[in-house]
Design an enzyme around this catalytic site. Structure first.
Site, mmCIF file in Angstrom:
data_model
loop_
_atom_site.group_PDB
_atom_site.id
_atom_site.type_symbol
_atom_site.label_atom_id
_atom_site.label_comp_id
_atom_site.label_asym_id
_atom_site.label_seq_id
_atom_site.Cartn_x
_atom_site.Cartn_y
_atom_site.Cartn_z
ATOM 1 N N ASP A 45 -2.260 -4.593 1.858
ATOM 2 C CA ASP A 45 -3.214 -4.294 2.933
ATOM 3 C C ASP A 45 -4.103 -3.145 2.459
ATOM 4 O O ASP A 45 -3.639 -2.015 2.340
ATOM 5 C CB ASP A 45 -2.479 -3.929 4.221
ATOM 6 C CG ASP A 45 -3.409 -3.939 5.427
ATOM 7 O OD1 ASP A 45 -4.643 -3.742 5.250
ATOM 8 O OD2 ASP A 45 -2.916 -4.145 6.554
ATOM 9 N N ARG A 51 -6.949 -2.189 3.962
ATOM 10 C CA ARG A 51 -7.873 -1.744 5.004
ATOM 11 C C ARG A 51 -7.689 -0.264 5.313
ATOM 12 O O ARG A 51 -6.581 0.252 5.265
ATOM 13 C CB ARG A 51 -7.644 -2.550 6.285
ATOM 14 C CG ARG A 51 -7.980 -4.014 6.118
ATOM 15 C CD ARG A 51 -7.604 -4.809 7.340
ATOM 16 N NE ARG A 51 -6.164 -4.841 7.542
ATOM 17 C CZ ARG A 51 -5.570 -5.494 8.531
ATOM 18 N NH1 ARG A 51 -6.295 -6.149 9.422
ATOM 19 N NH2 ARG A 51 -4.262 -5.477 8.647
#
Ligand SMILES: [Zn+2]
Length: 215
Positions: free
Chosen positions: A136, A138
């Site tokens: 991930d 983000r």
């Protein structure tokens, strides 16, 4: 005063560019566009009613071309965005739509490469690792800056992802409540959702896998 620089960083992370009214199938919203000075992308805040003040309903949503424009059943991003827009149309609130978050931040091409590996049996997490990409990638600094620009400090966040709560709080946003957003589960994405629940800490119900204890 005990400002560690968080509010100063937020103030310079995004610039507000334009606001316009847009009618949609979900209702009429104010679309407020921001430029992200760090990532170089543009983001949207989709606003319904007057969300200022405590307890505003907020969805911080990551762009997903495959799920939202094409109705891909490999994830649940399309139904989640639709449900979030319906909820803020009804109750007031904000959907912060973050560009550059395709494939949890690895981009469209790498997302499709990961899908290709999933055809060989890897799950969503293993596929990213096989490509030597973060599971991930983000980050939510721009989202926090947009929420601050809107005057939102304490929010009710529509998410199943506790890490998103933690990250927004690290950027100075107080999340008073995590509101689950459980939509869009189907045969095609059940394994993907189980992986998010079992290996990435998302708060999701159900289990599509056969239970070895059941007859
Ligand atoms: Zn998606």
């Amino acid at each position: 005063m005990n400002d560690d620089g968080t509010s100063a960083r937020r103030a310079t992370r995004v610039s507000f560019e334009v606001e316009t009214l847009v009618p949609t199938v979900h209702g009429e919203f104010r679309f407020r566009a921001y430029h992200d000075r760090v990532a170089g992308t543009d983001h949207l805040a989709v606003v319904s009613g007057d969300p200022s003040g405590p307890g505003a309903l907020v969805r911080v949503h990551s762009e997903c071309l495959t799920g939202e424009a094409f109705g891909s059943l490999k994830c649940e991003c399309g139904p989640q965005l639709d449900a979030a827009l319906d909820l803020i149309a009804q109750h007031g609130g904000v959907v912060v739509y973050l560009r550059g978050h395709e494939g949890r931040g690895i981009g469209l091409l790498n997302k499709l490469r990961a899908y290709r590996l999933q055809e060989s049996g890897l799950d969503t997490l293993e596929a990213n690792m096989a490509l030597q990409l973060p599971v991930d990638a983000r980050e939510y600094g721009a989202a926090a800056a947009i929420l601050a620009e809107l005057g939102l400090t304490g929010i009710r966040l529509l998410t199943n992802n506790p890490d998103k709560v933690t990250q927004l709080e690290e950027h100075g946003i107080t999340v008073t409540e995590r509101v689950p957003l459980i939509v869009g589960r189907g045969d095609e994405n059940a394994g993907y959702l189980d992986t998010k629940r079992d290996r990435m800490g998302h708060q999701l119900p159900g289990d599509s896998r056969p239970n070895p204890m059941s007859p």
